[in-house]
Design an enzyme around this catalytic site. Structure first.
Site, mmCIF file in Angstrom:
data_model
loop_
_atom_site.group_PDB
_atom_site.id
_atom_site.type_symbol
_atom_site.label_atom_id
_atom_site.label_comp_id
_atom_site.label_asym_id
_atom_site.label_seq_id
_atom_site.Cartn_x
_atom_site.Cartn_y
_atom_site.Cartn_z
ATOM 1 N N ASP A 11 0.874 -1.181 0.000
ATOM 2 C CA ASP A 11 0.000 0.000 0.000
ATOM 3 C C ASP A 11 0.909 1.228 0.000
ATOM 4 O O ASP A 11 2.122 1.120 0.218
ATOM 5 C CB ASP A 11 -0.873 -0.018 1.273
ATOM 6 C CG ASP A 11 -1.747 1.220 1.421
ATOM 7 O OD1 ASP A 11 -2.348 1.663 0.427
ATOM 8 O OD2 ASP A 11 -1.833 1.777 2.540
ATOM 9 N N SER A 12 0.305 2.391 -0.192
ATOM 10 C CA SER A 12 1.059 3.634 -0.107
ATOM 11 C C SER A 12 1.601 3.868 1.302
ATOM 12 O O SER A 12 2.445 4.727 1.503
ATOM 13 C CB SER A 12 0.143 4.804 -0.451
ATOM 14 O OG SER A 12 -0.919 4.858 0.483
ATOM 15 N N TYR A 43 -0.627 8.577 -1.961
ATOM 16 C CA TYR A 43 -0.781 8.352 -3.395
ATOM 17 C C TYR A 43 -1.974 9.157 -3.936
ATOM 18 O O TYR A 43 -2.022 9.484 -5.125
ATOM 19 C CB TYR A 43 -1.071 6.874 -3.678
ATOM 20 C CG TYR A 43 0.125 5.933 -3.661
ATOM 21 C CD1 TYR A 43 1.417 6.366 -3.369
ATOM 22 C CD2 TYR A 43 -0.059 4.580 -3.941
ATOM 23 C CE1 TYR A 43 2.486 5.475 -3.359
ATOM 24 C CE2 TYR A 43 0.999 3.688 -3.946
ATOM 25 C CZ TYR A 43 2.269 4.130 -3.652
ATOM 26 O OH TYR A 43 3.313 3.240 -3.647
ATOM 27 N N GLY A 44 -2.924 9.430 -3.055
ATOM 28 C CA GLY A 44 -4.180 10.058 -3.479
ATOM 29 C C GLY A 44 -4.010 11.387 -4.190
ATOM 30 O O GLY A 44 -4.873 11.811 -4.951
ATOM 31 N N CYS A 74 -4.628 -1.245 -1.821
ATOM 32 C CA CYS A 74 -4.750 0.201 -1.986
ATOM 33 C C CYS A 74 -5.686 0.488 -3.160
ATOM 34 O O CYS A 74 -5.419 0.038 -4.287
ATOM 35 C CB CYS A 74 -3.364 0.774 -2.268
ATOM 36 S SG CYS A 74 -3.351 2.546 -2.563
ATOM 37 N N ASN A 75 -6.752 1.198 -2.893
ATOM 38 C CA ASN A 75 -7.707 1.526 -3.961
ATOM 39 C C ASN A 75 -7.082 2.456 -4.993
ATOM 40 O O ASN A 75 -7.311 2.324 -6.198
ATOM 41 C CB ASN A 75 -8.940 2.210 -3.365
ATOM 42 C CG ASN A 75 -9.714 1.296 -2.437
ATOM 43 O OD1 ASN A 75 -10.676 0.671 -2.846
ATOM 44 N ND2 ASN A 75 -9.299 1.201 -1.188
ATOM 45 N N THR A 76 -6.292 3.415 -4.514
ATOM 46 C CA THR A 76 -5.699 4.405 -5.411
ATOM 47 C C THR A 76 -4.695 3.742 -6.356
ATOM 48 O O THR A 76 -4.652 4.035 -7.559
ATOM 49 C CB THR A 76 -4.993 5.507 -4.589
ATOM 50 O OG1 THR A 76 -5.851 5.898 -3.509
ATOM 51 C CG2 THR A 76 -4.669 6.713 -5.432
ATOM 52 N N GLU A 153 -1.339 7.602 9.198
ATOM 53 C CA GLU A 153 0.101 7.301 9.142
ATOM 54 C C GLU A 153 0.777 7.709 10.462
ATOM 55 O O GLU A 153 1.690 7.046 10.926
ATOM 56 C CB GLU A 153 0.764 8.044 7.979
ATOM 57 C CG GLU A 153 0.390 7.509 6.607
ATOM 58 C CD GLU A 153 1.003 6.151 6.289
ATOM 59 O OE1 GLU A 153 2.197 5.966 6.557
ATOM 60 O OE2 GLU A 153 0.272 5.288 5.777
ATOM 61 N N CYS A 185 -10.903 3.640 0.815
ATOM 62 C CA CYS A 185 -9.447 3.767 0.959
ATOM 63 C C CYS A 185 -9.080 2.845 2.111
ATOM 64 O O CYS A 185 -9.772 2.842 3.144
ATOM 65 C CB CYS A 185 -9.082 5.209 1.287
ATOM 66 S SG CYS A 185 -7.386 5.433 1.855
ATOM 67 N N THR A 186 -8.013 2.064 1.952
ATOM 68 C CA THR A 186 -7.712 1.050 2.965
ATOM 69 C C THR A 186 -7.240 1.647 4.294
ATOM 70 O O THR A 186 -7.190 0.943 5.299
ATOM 71 C CB THR A 186 -6.657 0.056 2.438
ATOM 72 O OG1 THR A 186 -5.506 0.794 1.973
ATOM 73 C CG2 THR A 186 -7.216 -0.761 1.293
ATOM 74 N N HIS A 187 -6.898 2.920 4.305
ATOM 75 C CA HIS A 187 -6.568 3.556 5.584
ATOM 76 C C HIS A 187 -7.822 3.752 6.455
ATOM 77 O O HIS A 187 -7.724 3.765 7.679
ATOM 78 C CB HIS A 187 -5.921 4.931 5.354
ATOM 79 C CG HIS A 187 -4.470 4.894 4.954
ATOM 80 N ND1 HIS A 187 -4.048 4.509 3.708
ATOM 81 C CD2 HIS A 187 -3.334 5.215 5.654
ATOM 82 C CE1 HIS A 187 -2.716 4.601 3.639
ATOM 83 N NE2 HIS A 187 -2.266 5.026 4.804
#
Ligand code: DGL
Length: 263
Positions: A11-12, A43-44, A74-76, A153, A185-187
């Site tokens: 992921d980012s 990344y978004g 990660c969707n982005t 993060e 978004c996976t976050h």
């Protein structure tokens, strides 16, 4: 490819850990490798070309570590790079993810669905195609959420600043009558405790981590690649290893060493 080879997940940043947890739960006999590209997060707000390059570097690294399958948690990154990675590695099972528009369109009773996601995901052609395909009978309101990923993060899951930012994103959706919110978004699944405080209990929160783990299981099973004994998960970050080590106990549930991602 040996079935006891590891699965590479990336992921980012640390958001993909929400997916890694679902994989651990569903597939306890799999060894897991995880790369957080936290030196390049978010990344978004980056261009698709930039994200494609990062994904190619990380996928190459994970395959070099012997990964038998890849998960773009990660969707982005999926919107920008999944097609290219599948083209580049046609023999590798690659699981990618996108906002859960179909289940949300089926679940809504008010007919209004909100999507919380990154700017990059919401602007992508892939997301537009998803809406065309599954959301023609419902009203979908999209909400980009700049700044939220950085809060996660930093491990600030319950901080006042995070709550206020999230409130500002969610309240307009509720005012429009959304009864179903897609966490695209996976976050964002890490913000569920805050979301439960900010939205009425009647509003459903939908994310795709569990579905991704099921899909991964199916793909491995079809190819005879299901593992039978797990090694401890290994972690790399392109950001600060110490920072990731600080947030892992909360986001992954245990303390673990993190290595620097070799650029
Ligand atoms: N976790 C990511 C996603 O699922 C992206 C976060 C970001 O780097 O902007 O979209």
């Amino acid at each position: 490819m040996a079935s006891d080879a590891p699965i590479g997940v990336f992921d980012s940043g640390v958001g993909g850990l929400s997916v890694l947890r679902e994989i651990r739960e569903r597939l306890p006999n799999e060894s897991l490798l995880y790369v957080a590209d936290s030196g390049h997060v978010p990344y978004g707000e980056k261009s698709p070309e930039y994200i494609r390059e990062r994904c190619a570097t990380i996928a190459g690294f994970l395959l070099g570590q012997g990964a038998k399958a890849l998960v773009l948690a990660c969707n982005t990154a999926t919107a920008a790079a999944a097609a290219e990675l599948r083209e580049r590695y046609p023999d590798v099972p690659i699981v990618a993810m996108e906002p859960a528009v179909k289940p949300a369109a089926e679940a809504t009773r008010s007919g209004v669905v909100g999507v919380l996601a990154t700017t990059g995901t919401l602007k992508s052609a892939r997301f537009a195609a998803l809406l065309d395909r599954f959301a023609s009978d419902v009203r979908v309101i999209t909400q980009p959420c700049p700044g939220l990923v950085e809060c996660i993060e930093a491990g600030e899951l319950g901080a006042e600043g995070t709550r206020e930012l999230l409130r500002g994103y969610v309240e307009p959706l509720l005012a429009e009558g959304c009864d179903t919110l897609i966490l695209g978004c996976t976050h964002y699944p890490f913000l569920k405790p805050l979301l439960h405080e900010l939205v009425p209990a009647s509003v459903s929160l939908i994310d795709t981590g569990a579905a991704v783990a099921r899909h991964l299981e199916r793909l491995l099973n079809e190819r005879g690649l299901l593992g039978s004994a797990a090694q401890p998960a290994r972690f790399w970050t392109s950001g600060e290893p110490g920072q990731m080590e600080r947030v892992l106990p909360v986001l992954w549930g245990k303390s673990t060493d993190v290595q620097s991602f070799p650029e």
